[in-house]
Write a protein that holds these residues in place. Structure first.
Motif, PDB file in Angstrom:
ATOM      1  N   ILE A 144       0.859  -1.186   0.000  1.00 25.47           N
ATOM      2  CA  ILE A 144       0.000   0.000   0.000  1.00 25.47           C
ATOM      3  C   ILE A 144       0.895   1.236   0.000  1.00 25.47           C
ATOM      4  CG2 ILE A 144      -1.703   1.316   1.318  1.00 25.47           C
ATOM      5  CD1 ILE A 144      -2.623  -1.464   2.460  1.00 25.47           C
ATOM      6  N   VAL A 145       0.602   2.160  -0.894  1.00 32.79           N
ATOM      7  CA  VAL A 145       1.369   3.401  -0.987  1.00 32.79           C
ATOM      8  C   VAL A 145       0.416   4.577  -0.808  1.00 32.79           C
ATOM      9  CG1 VAL A 145       2.907   4.817  -2.385  1.00 32.79           C
ATOM     10  CG2 VAL A 145       3.000   2.318  -2.580  1.00 32.79           C
ATOM     11  N   ASN A 146       0.657   5.363   0.222  1.00 34.04           N
ATOM     12  CA  ASN A 146      -0.144   6.556   0.477  1.00 34.04           C
ATOM     13  C   ASN A 146       0.600   7.779  -0.047  1.00 34.04           C
ATOM     14  OD1 ASN A 146      -2.135   5.066   1.887  1.00 34.04           O
ATOM     15  ND2 ASN A 146      -0.871   5.112   3.737  1.00 34.04           N
ATOM     16  N   ILE A 147      -0.042   8.534  -0.913  1.00 31.66           N
ATOM     17  CA  ILE A 147       0.597   9.723  -1.473  1.00 31.66           C
ATOM     18  C   ILE A 147       0.388  10.890  -0.516  1.00 31.66           C
ATOM     19  CG2 ILE A 147       0.785  11.270  -3.434  1.00 31.66           C
ATOM     20  CD1 ILE A 147       1.551   8.332  -4.010  1.00 31.66           C
ATOM     21  N   SER A 148       1.434  11.219   0.211  1.00 29.25           N
ATOM     22  CA  SER A 148       1.386  12.338   1.136  1.00 29.25           C
ATOM     23  C   SER A 148       2.010  13.558   0.461  1.00 29.25           C
ATOM     24  CB  SER A 148       2.112  11.985   2.439  1.00 29.25           C
ATOM     25  OG  SER A 148       1.941  13.005   3.393  1.00 29.25           O
ATOM     26  N   SER A 149       2.635  14.420   1.222  1.00 29.00           N
ATOM     27  CA  SER A 149       3.197  15.645   0.650  1.00 29.00           C
ATOM     28  C   SER A 149       4.183  16.268   1.626  1.00 29.00           C
ATOM     29  CB  SER A 149       2.068  16.643   0.359  1.00 29.00           C
ATOM     30  OG  SER A 149       2.573  17.928   0.059  1.00 29.00           O
ATOM     31  N   ALA A 176      -0.398   1.139  10.063  1.00 27.18           N
ATOM     32  CA  ALA A 176      -0.710  -0.022   9.219  1.00 27.18           C
ATOM     33  C   ALA A 176       0.516  -0.907   9.041  1.00 27.18           C
ATOM     34  CB  ALA A 176      -1.232   0.446   7.864  1.00 27.18           C
ATOM     35  N   ALA A 177       1.691  -0.283   8.880  1.00 26.98           N
ATOM     36  CA  ALA A 177       2.929  -1.067   8.727  1.00 26.98           C
ATOM     37  C   ALA A 177       3.171  -1.929   9.959  1.00 26.98           C
ATOM     38  CB  ALA A 177       4.107  -0.127   8.495  1.00 26.98           C
ATOM     39  N   LYS A 178       2.930  -1.385  11.138  1.00 27.12           N
ATOM     40  CA  LYS A 178       3.153  -2.140  12.376  1.00 27.12           C
ATOM     41  C   LYS A 178       2.103  -3.227  12.579  1.00 27.12           C
ATOM     42  CE  LYS A 178       5.705   1.364  14.966  1.00 27.12           C
ATOM     43  NZ  LYS A 178       5.793   2.164  16.214  1.00 27.12           N
ATOM     44  N   GLU A 179       0.862  -2.933  12.257  1.00 19.25           N
ATOM     45  CA  GLU A 179      -0.212  -3.908  12.496  1.00 19.25           C
ATOM     46  C   GLU A 179      -0.211  -5.041  11.477  1.00 19.25           C
ATOM     47  OE1 GLU A 179      -4.084  -2.194  12.894  1.00 19.25           O
ATOM     48  OE2 GLU A 179      -3.504  -0.873  14.558  1.00 19.25           O
ATOM     49  N   TRP A 180       0.147  -4.732  10.230  1.00 16.86           N
ATOM     50  CA  TRP A 180      -0.051  -5.704   9.158  1.00 16.86           C
ATOM     51  C   TRP A 180       1.228  -6.345   8.633  1.00 16.86           C
ATOM     52  CZ3 TRP A 180      -3.985  -2.378   5.858  1.00 16.86           C
ATOM     53  CH2 TRP A 180      -5.188  -2.294   6.578  1.00 16.86           C
ATOM     54  N   GLY A 181       2.365  -6.005   9.216  1.00 22.85           N
ATOM     55  CA  GLY A 181       3.602  -6.618   8.768  1.00 22.85           C
ATOM     56  C   GLY A 181       3.577  -8.125   8.866  1.00 22.85           C
ATOM     57  N   ARG A 182       2.915  -8.642   9.885  1.00 28.13           N
ATOM     58  CA  ARG A 182       2.862 -10.103  10.077  1.00 28.13           C
ATOM     59  C   ARG A 182       2.109 -10.813   8.958  1.00 28.13           C
ATOM     60  NH1 ARG A 182      -1.772 -11.076  14.640  1.00 28.13           N
ATOM     61  NH2 ARG A 182      -3.001  -9.202  14.247  1.00 28.13           N
ATOM     62  N   TYR A 183       1.332 -10.055   8.184  1.00 29.29           N
ATOM     63  CA  TYR A 183       0.621 -10.635   7.033  1.00 29.29           C
ATOM     64  C   TYR A 183       1.370 -10.381   5.724  1.00 29.29           C
ATOM     65  CZ  TYR A 183      -3.238 -10.635  10.403  1.00 29.29           C
ATOM     66  OH  TYR A 183      -4.021 -10.825  11.516  1.00 29.29           O
ATOM     67  N   ASN A 184       2.591  -9.877   5.824  1.00 25.29           N
ATOM     68  CA  ASN A 184       3.388  -9.513   4.647  1.00 25.29           C
ATOM     69  C   ASN A 184       2.709  -8.412   3.835  1.00 25.29           C
ATOM     70  OD1 ASN A 184       5.671  -9.666   2.991  1.00 25.29           O
ATOM     71  ND2 ASN A 184       4.705 -11.131   1.601  1.00 25.29           N
ATOM     72  N   ILE A 242      10.859  -3.047   2.684  1.00 26.43           N
ATOM     73  CA  ILE A 242      10.617  -1.645   3.028  1.00 26.43           C
ATOM     74  C   ILE A 242       9.173  -1.480   3.476  1.00 26.43           C
ATOM     75  CG2 ILE A 242      10.573   0.738   2.175  1.00 26.43           C
ATOM     76  CD1 ILE A 242      12.643  -0.059   0.093  1.00 26.43           C
ATOM     77  N   THR A 243       8.977  -1.010   4.696  1.00 24.04           N
ATOM     78  CA  THR A 243       7.624  -0.726   5.181  1.00 24.04           C
ATOM     79  C   THR A 243       7.681   0.331   6.282  1.00 24.04           C
ATOM     80  OG1 THR A 243       5.517  -1.742   5.844  1.00 24.04           O
ATOM     81  CG2 THR A 243       7.495  -2.498   6.997  1.00 24.04           C
ATOM     82  N   GLY A 244       6.613   1.096   6.383  1.00 23.55           N
ATOM     83  CA  GLY A 244       6.531   2.135   7.398  1.00 23.55           C
ATOM     84  C   GLY A 244       7.393   3.347   7.121  1.00 23.55           C
ATOM     85  N   GLN A 245       7.808   3.527   5.861  1.00 27.26           N
ATOM     86  CA  GLN A 245       8.737   4.599   5.516  1.00 27.26           C
ATOM     87  C   GLN A 245       8.038   5.721   4.741  1.00 27.26           C
ATOM     88  OE1 GLN A 245      11.917   4.275   6.843  1.00 27.26           O
ATOM     89  NE2 GLN A 245      10.850   2.519   7.744  1.00 27.26           N
ATOM     90  N   HIS A 246       8.671   6.897   4.766  1.00 29.25           N
ATOM     91  CA  HIS A 246       8.157   8.064   4.050  1.00 29.25           C
ATOM     92  C   HIS A 246       9.231   8.530   3.064  1.00 29.25           C
ATOM     93  CE1 HIS A 246       5.445   7.739   7.350  1.00 29.25           C
ATOM     94  NE2 HIS A 246       6.313   8.204   8.221  1.00 29.25           N
ATOM     95  N   LEU A 247       9.005   8.266   1.808  1.00 27.83           N
ATOM     96  CA  LEU A 247       9.990   8.557   0.771  1.00 27.83           C
ATOM     97  C   LEU A 247       9.739   9.930   0.156  1.00 27.83           C
ATOM     98  CD1 LEU A 247      12.298   7.654  -1.130  1.00 27.83           C
ATOM     99  CD2 LEU A 247      10.545   6.581  -2.569  1.00 27.83           C
ATOM    100  N   GLY A 248      10.733  10.793   0.199  1.00 28.57           N
ATOM    101  CA  GLY A 248      10.626  12.096  -0.437  1.00 28.57           C
ATOM    102  C   GLY A 248      11.063  12.036  -1.885  1.00 28.57           C
ATOM    103  N   VAL A 249      10.165  12.383  -2.788  1.00 21.91           N
ATOM    104  CA  VAL A 249      10.476  12.426  -4.218  1.00 21.91           C
ATOM    105  C   VAL A 249      10.203  13.863  -4.647  1.00 21.91           C
ATOM    106  CG1 VAL A 249       9.980  11.426  -6.490  1.00 21.91           C
ATOM    107  CG2 VAL A 249       9.758  10.017  -4.431  1.00 21.91           C
ATOM    108  N   ASN A 250      11.172  14.731  -4.385  1.00 23.65           N
ATOM    109  CA  ASN A 250      10.885  16.158  -4.415  1.00 23.65           C
ATOM    110  C   ASN A 250      12.040  17.023  -4.932  1.00 23.65           C
ATOM    111  OD1 ASN A 250      12.720  16.027  -2.284  1.00 23.65           O
ATOM    112  ND2 ASN A 250      11.119  16.079  -0.726  1.00 23.65           N
TER     113      ASN A 250
END
Length: 257
Positions: A144-149, A176-184, A242-250
């Motif tokens: 899941i990828v959330n488009i933030s800013s 979500a990364a913490k809760e659902w990591g166990r489900y890959n 990679i999970t629970g991270q915030h990637l800056g593409v800016n």
């Protein structure tokens, strides 16, 4: 050698798919071998996007992301059509600019409903499906990828509603990364800078152009086609740890440790 970024056989839901970044994501999902579930309130724009793609690999869903029932229906329709959903991109967005003291409650709520509540509705609907698959023994997981800013990191004058919603998406992503990591199931967010889309026309205009470009080390705006490749990377197995991270593409507009 295996292709690093491939979405072969994967089905990805993309909200805000009628134009700009969302449209580019849908096109790249198809290009990389996947199926796309394209969601947007703009029926005419969505039709123009999906009509240009292979009909057997795209499903158009018209409606508002702020409608929680739409998310549930869309996931069910996607599963019926393609067998499963493997990815989600929460991209839909609107702006209702006003200074804090002048902002109406409707301007506040409209943006929160689309960006923050909408993200939760679709993440929950897709997540429930992915968890059910995992409990049935499917180890495929999902992304899941959330488009933030960067507005959610730095604030944004005249857009307290947008900045608050985008900041809130970080909390949704990490939880979500913490809760659902166990489900890959991996959940990450991406913070775009100034991308050449209709939503950034004012910022890129003559009044703000020079000031904004002076804050970007690469010294230019980005195009939708350029920035969405990072989304595809996070959707693919190339980012499997990679999970629970915030990637800056800016372009370096916001640099942090």
């Amino acid at each position: 050698m295996t292709q690093i970024v491939s979405l072969q056989g994967r089905t990805v839901v993309v909200t805000g798919a009628a134009q700009g970044i969302g449209k580019a994501i849908v096109e790249w999902v198809i290009e990389l071998g996947g199926n796309a579930v394209a969601v947007d309130l703009n029926a005419e724009g969505l039709k123009a996007t999906t009509d240009a793609l292979p009909s057997d690999r795209v499903l158009a869903v018209v409606g508002s992301v702020a409608d929680p029932e739409l998310a549930t229906r869309a996931v069910a329709d996607a599963v019926a059509r393609f067998g499963a959903v493997h990815g989600l991109v929460n991209n839909a967005g609107i702006i209702r600019p006003a200074m804090i003291e002048k902002m109406t409650l409707k301007e506040w709520q409209d943006v929160i409903d689309v960006h923050l509540s909408g993200t939760f509705y679709w993440l929950q609907a897709v997540g429930r499906h992915m968890i059910a698959r995992a409990k049935d023994g499917d180890t495929t997981g999902g992304s899941i990828v959330n488009i933030s800013s960067d507005a959610g990191r730095k604030g944004s004058i005249g857009q307290v509603n947008y900045a608050a919603a985008k900041s809130g998406m970080f909390g949704v992503t990490m939880t979500a990364a913490k809760e659902w990591g166990r489900y890959n199931i991996r959940t990450n967010s991406i913070c775009f800078g100034v991308v050449e889309t209709p939503m950034t026309e004012v910022v890129r205009g003559e009044k703000f152009r020079d000031k904004m470009l002076a804050q970007i080390p690469l010294g230019r705006w980005s195009t939708p086609d350029e920035v969405v490749k990072s989304v595809c990377f996070l959707l693919s197995d190339g980012s499997s740890y990679i999970t629970g991270q915030h990637l800056g593409v800016n372009g370096g507009f916001h640099i942090s440790v």
